[in-house]
Design a protein around this motif. Sequence first.
Motif, PDB file in Angstrom:
ATOM      1  N   ARG A   1      30.931  -2.056  65.061  1.00 52.39           N
ATOM      2  CA  ARG A   1      31.256  -2.716  63.791  1.00 52.39           C
ATOM      3  C   ARG A   1      30.497  -2.041  62.640  1.00 52.39           C
ATOM      4  NH1 ARG A   1      30.228  -9.052  62.468  1.00 52.39           N
ATOM      5  NH2 ARG A   1      28.350  -8.579  63.627  1.00 52.39           N
ATOM      6  N   ASN A   2      29.211  -1.772  62.848  1.00 48.36           N
ATOM      7  CA  ASN A   2      28.404  -1.126  61.814  1.00 48.36           C
ATOM      8  C   ASN A   2      28.916   0.269  61.497  1.00 48.36           C
ATOM      9  OD1 ASN A   2      26.756  -3.360  61.595  1.00 48.36           O
ATOM     10  ND2 ASN A   2      25.098  -2.490  62.808  1.00 48.36           N
TER      11      ASN A   2
ATOM     12  N   MET B   1      21.938  -0.898  58.845  1.00 41.64           N
ATOM     13  CA  MET B   1      23.182  -1.666  58.948  1.00 41.64           C
ATOM     14  C   MET B   1      22.983  -2.907  59.817  1.00 41.64           C
ATOM     15  SD  MET B   1      25.543   0.377  57.436  1.00 41.64           S
ATOM     16  CE  MET B   1      27.015  -0.440  58.017  1.00 41.64           C
ATOM     17  N   ARG B   2      23.583  -4.012  59.389  1.00 43.37           N
ATOM     18  CA  ARG B   2      23.552  -5.250  60.171  1.00 43.37           C
ATOM     19  C   ARG B   2      24.825  -6.018  59.864  1.00 43.37           C
ATOM     20  NH1 ARG B   2      20.192  -8.523  63.829  1.00 43.37           N
ATOM     21  NH2 ARG B   2      20.633 -10.668  63.313  1.00 43.37           N
ATOM     22  N   GLN B   3      25.505  -6.487  60.890  1.00 43.58           N
ATOM     23  CA  GLN B   3      26.718  -7.299  60.763  1.00 43.58           C
ATOM     24  C   GLN B   3      27.755  -6.647  59.842  1.00 43.58           C
ATOM     25  OE1 GLN B   3      25.109 -11.113  59.607  1.00 43.58           O
ATOM     26  NE2 GLN B   3      24.656 -11.649  61.734  1.00 43.58           N
ATOM     27  N   GLY B   4      27.909  -5.330  59.982  1.00 41.59           N
ATOM     28  CA  GLY B   4      28.917  -4.607  59.221  1.00 41.59           C
ATOM     29  C   GLY B   4      28.588  -4.414  57.748  1.00 41.59           C
TER      30      GLY B   4
ATOM     31  N   TYR C   1      14.802  -7.575  62.502  1.00 42.23           N
ATOM     32  CA  TYR C   1      15.763  -8.066  63.484  1.00 42.23           C
ATOM     33  C   TYR C   1      15.235  -7.875  64.905  1.00 42.23           C
ATOM     34  CZ  TYR C   1      18.444  -7.332  59.232  1.00 42.23           C
ATOM     35  OH  TYR C   1      18.863  -7.326  57.924  1.00 42.23           O
ATOM     36  N   PRO C   2      14.417  -8.805  65.385  1.00 41.24           N
ATOM     37  CA  PRO C   2      13.854  -8.675  66.735  1.00 41.24           C
ATOM     38  C   PRO C   2      14.921  -8.604  67.839  1.00 41.24           C
ATOM     39  CG  PRO C   2      12.763 -10.457  65.527  1.00 41.24           C
ATOM     40  CD  PRO C   2      13.917  -9.976  64.694  1.00 41.24           C
ATOM     41  N   ASP C   3      16.133  -9.089  67.548  1.00 39.90           N
ATOM     42  CA  ASP C   3      17.203  -9.003  68.545  1.00 39.90           C
ATOM     43  C   ASP C   3      17.764  -7.586  68.652  1.00 39.90           C
ATOM     44  OD1 ASP C   3      18.692  -8.759  66.187  1.00 39.90           O
ATOM     45  OD2 ASP C   3      19.813 -10.621  66.497  1.00 39.90           O
ATOM     46  N   GLU C   4      17.325  -6.708  67.735  1.00 40.96           N
ATOM     47  CA  GLU C   4      17.729  -5.296  67.686  1.00 40.96           C
ATOM     48  C   GLU C   4      19.235  -5.094  67.521  1.00 40.96           C
ATOM     49  OE1 GLU C   4      15.827  -2.500  70.201  1.00 40.96           O
ATOM     50  OE2 GLU C   4      13.844  -3.322  69.786  1.00 40.96           O
ATOM     51  N   LEU C   5      19.894  -6.065  66.908  1.00 37.44           N
ATOM     52  CA  LEU C   5      21.321  -5.929  66.616  1.00 37.44           C
ATOM     53  C   LEU C   5      21.484  -5.336  65.221  1.00 37.44           C
ATOM     54  CD1 LEU C   5      22.735  -9.231  68.138  1.00 37.44           C
ATOM     55  CD2 LEU C   5      22.817  -6.920  69.084  1.00 37.44           C
ATOM     56  N   PHE C   6      21.159  -4.065  65.112  1.00 39.49           N
ATOM     57  CA  PHE C   6      21.270  -3.321  63.865  1.00 39.49           C
ATOM     58  C   PHE C   6      21.461  -1.855  64.228  1.00 39.49           C
ATOM     59  CE2 PHE C   6      16.827  -2.965  64.959  1.00 39.49           C
ATOM     60  CZ  PHE C   6      16.520  -1.640  64.656  1.00 39.49           C
ATOM     61  N   SER C   7      21.781  -1.058  63.231  1.00 40.59           N
ATOM     62  CA  SER C   7      21.865   0.377  63.455  1.00 40.59           C
ATOM     63  C   SER C   7      21.432   1.108  62.194  1.00 40.59           C
ATOM     64  CB  SER C   7      23.287   0.798  63.853  1.00 40.59           C
ATOM     65  OG  SER C   7      24.210   0.465  62.850  1.00 40.59           O
ATOM     66  N   VAL C   8      21.191   2.401  62.343  1.00 42.58           N
ATOM     67  CA  VAL C   8      20.778   3.249  61.236  1.00 42.58           C
ATOM     68  C   VAL C   8      21.746   4.423  61.166  1.00 42.58           C
ATOM     69  CG1 VAL C   8      18.951   4.770  60.375  1.00 42.58           C
ATOM     70  CG2 VAL C   8      18.346   2.588  61.472  1.00 42.58           C
TER      71      VAL C   8
END
Length: 87
Positions: free
Chosen positions: A12-13, A35-38, A58-65
């Motif tokens: 999504r990101n 990026m987080r949640q698009g 974001y401790p859940d690590e649901l992100f990207s760079v």
Amino acid sequence: MISQEKDSELKRNYNAFLGALPAVIENHAGEYALMRQGRIVEYFDSARTALLSGRQRYPDELFSVQEVTSAKADLGWYSRVPANPPL
């Protein structure tokens, strides 16, 4: 192994990043987008700083760079390996 939730977030990101790239490249070329949640959350001067910020936020690590660049990434051999190669 990457979780399905993380894989979905990454896709999504990435798709959102590609859509935003033409609008942001002029002002943010060479920077790194967290990026987080698009959505692009923030830009950073280095991938390391973006990654550390993402881990802190974001401790859940649901992100990207993503690097803000018009160049296509060449992953070498890995870009030509099928997702589920036969064993």
